[in-house]
Design an enzyme around this catalytic site. Structure first.
Site, PDB file in Angstrom:
ATOM      1  N   SER A 135      -3.109  -2.375   5.370  1.00 31.36           N
ATOM      2  CA  SER A 135      -2.557  -1.716   5.310  1.00 31.36           C
ATOM      3  C   SER A 135      -0.602  -2.038   4.977  1.00 31.36           C
ATOM      4  O   SER A 135      -0.147  -3.007   4.172  1.00 31.36           O
ATOM      5  CB  SER A 135      -2.060  -0.134   5.988  1.00 31.36           C
ATOM      6  OG  SER A 135      -1.892   0.932   5.494  1.00 31.36           O
ATOM      7  N   ASP A 289     -10.683   4.668  -1.453  1.00 28.95           N
ATOM      8  CA  ASP A 289      -8.661   4.412  -0.541  1.00 28.95           C
ATOM      9  C   ASP A 289      -8.130   5.570  -2.261  1.00 28.95           C
ATOM     10  O   ASP A 289      -7.776   4.764  -3.224  1.00 28.95           O
ATOM     11  CB  ASP A 289      -9.147   2.980  -0.896  1.00 28.95           C
ATOM     12  CG  ASP A 289      -7.158   3.301   0.647  1.00 28.95           C
ATOM     13  OD1 ASP A 289      -6.661   4.200   0.200  1.00 28.95           O
ATOM     14  OD2 ASP A 289      -7.189   1.949   0.940  1.00 28.95           O
ATOM     15  N   HIS A 318      -9.334   5.156   3.659  1.00 28.31           N
ATOM     16  CA  HIS A 318      -7.978   4.124   3.225  1.00 28.31           C
ATOM     17  C   HIS A 318      -8.364   3.565   4.997  1.00 28.31           C
ATOM     18  O   HIS A 318      -8.773   2.596   5.409  1.00 28.31           O
ATOM     19  CB  HIS A 318      -6.969   4.494   3.217  1.00 28.31           C
ATOM     20  CG  HIS A 318      -5.811   3.399   4.152  1.00 28.31           C
ATOM     21  ND1 HIS A 318      -5.834   2.609   3.248  1.00 28.31           N
ATOM     22  CD2 HIS A 318      -5.179   4.030   4.478  1.00 28.31           C
ATOM     23  CE1 HIS A 318      -4.450   1.901   3.857  1.00 28.31           C
ATOM     24  NE2 HIS A 318      -4.241   2.744   4.842  1.00 28.31           N
TER      25      HIS A 318
END
Length: 351
Positions: A135, A289, A318
């Site tokens: 991320s 995701d 995610h």
């Protein structure tokens, strides 16, 4: 293990042209640098995490895990602007003697990397054997591999992208609107904007998980109820958990940083920037995701010269990069056993 703090003697110039003095950097290290100095594993953390990677990546990083202090010298630094030991909006501005709050200077992912570089110099780290993150952590790792391509030997990018998408920016702006809607956000007190932060976290969770995860985890067994749903209480609970450990001002700035992520900015575009990466690279995507869809990881794979690609599915969406540690271990161990110039992971290159 408590957070260590490096106090940098000097001025940090930010990408915006603004500066920060009296910079403090919170960090953790685990294990020791070996004689060959080739066992450094630098982990970049995500949005509201901290430098204690043994705490938030259990099962993947820690005693007895794949990345462990017996074999590796593991480093994780708290990012600029966060709430866990590094200079942030609640820190004292040396020019005024008061906390920065909303006068904290604008900064970017590249500025986060500049802070990591200062810490690496302080720790005497020359080469980084493995650099990785998911991320926002992946965004930092990508930037660093472009800023210092000869320093990074192997790069692992998980659930991240080359530039932040309009979709991701829209999620972040919606959260900032929640912060602004809380009148106390402008009060500039340590707990200012707490109600807005609770709402913002609730919004963010929807992008971290998704439809399937909520159907599985927050399903109601009682068909007679008309209020007090599990999903509703979960949102409130998770929002309050963040309020208890974070602050609205750091959250505001960190979402702005994520929005700023664009590896091609002032570098001749994304493809040109990605082509400069020299590290053997593994890109990992998560099929479910919705915040960083796999098309974004596939793009990285297509344009980083020495890249391998893997993807997996999980109803955690995610957040799976923090939870599916056994899967990550299998994928990354396979990557590290084979030179990227050969077949690392038996996956078809995307046309």
């Amino acid at each position: 293990m408590s957070t260590q703090v490096y106090r940098h003697q000097g001025t940090l110039q930010l990408e915006s042209g603004e500066t920060l003095d009296d910079l403090e950097i919170g960090y953790h290290t685990y294990g020791r640098l070996n004689a060959a100095k080739d066992n450094v594993v630098w982990i970049c953390h995500a949005l509201t995490a901290n430098s204690d990677v043994f705490d938030w990546w259990k099962g993947f990083v820690g005693e007895g895990d794949f990345f462990n202090p017996d074999e590796h010298f593991i480093i994780c630094a708290n990012v600029l602007g966060s709430a866990y030991g590094t200079t942030n909006p609640l820190s004292i501005n040396p020019a005024t003697g008061e906390p920065y709050y909303l006068t904290f200077p604008q900064y970017t992912t590249r500025d986060m990397v500049a802070v990591h570089q200062l810490l690496a110099a302080e720790l005497g780290i020359k080469d980084i054997y493995i650099l990785m993150g998911g991320s926002l952590g992946g965004q930092q790792a990508l930037e660093w591999s472009i800023m210092e391509p000869d320093r990074i030997k192997q790069l692992v990018l998980i659930a991240t992208n080359a530039k932040h998408s309009p979709w991701g920016i829209a999620f972040n702006e919606s959260q900032r609107l929640a912060l602004q809607a809380d009148a106390t956000f402008q009060s500039e007190t340590p707990d200012g904007g707490s109600a807005g932060l609770k709402a913002a976290r609730s919004m963010a969770l929807l992008s971290y998980r998704g439809y399937k995860a909520y159907n599985i985890k927050q399903h109601e067994d009682d068909d007679t109820i008309t209020d007090d749903y599990r999903a509703a209480s979960y949102q409130s609970y998770q929002g309050q958990k963040l309020v208890n450990r974070f602050n609205a001002y750091s959250y505001w700035y960190l979402t702005k940083v994520m929005d700023s992520h664009h590896a091609g900015r002032n570098r001749g575009g994304l493809e040109n920037a990605l082509s400069t990466i020299k590290a053997q690279t593994l890109v990992i995507g998560i099929k479910s995701d919705i915040l960083f869809p796999i098309e974004e990881q596939q793009y990285l794979f297509q344009h980083i010269p020495k890249a391998a690609y893997a993807e997996f599915d999980s109803y955690y969406a995610h957040d799976a990069f923090l939870i599916e540690t056994e899967t990550l271990t299998k994928i990354i161990s396979s990557f590290l056993k084979t030179d990227v110039r050969g077949k690392i992971i038996e996956l078809q290159k995307i046309a």
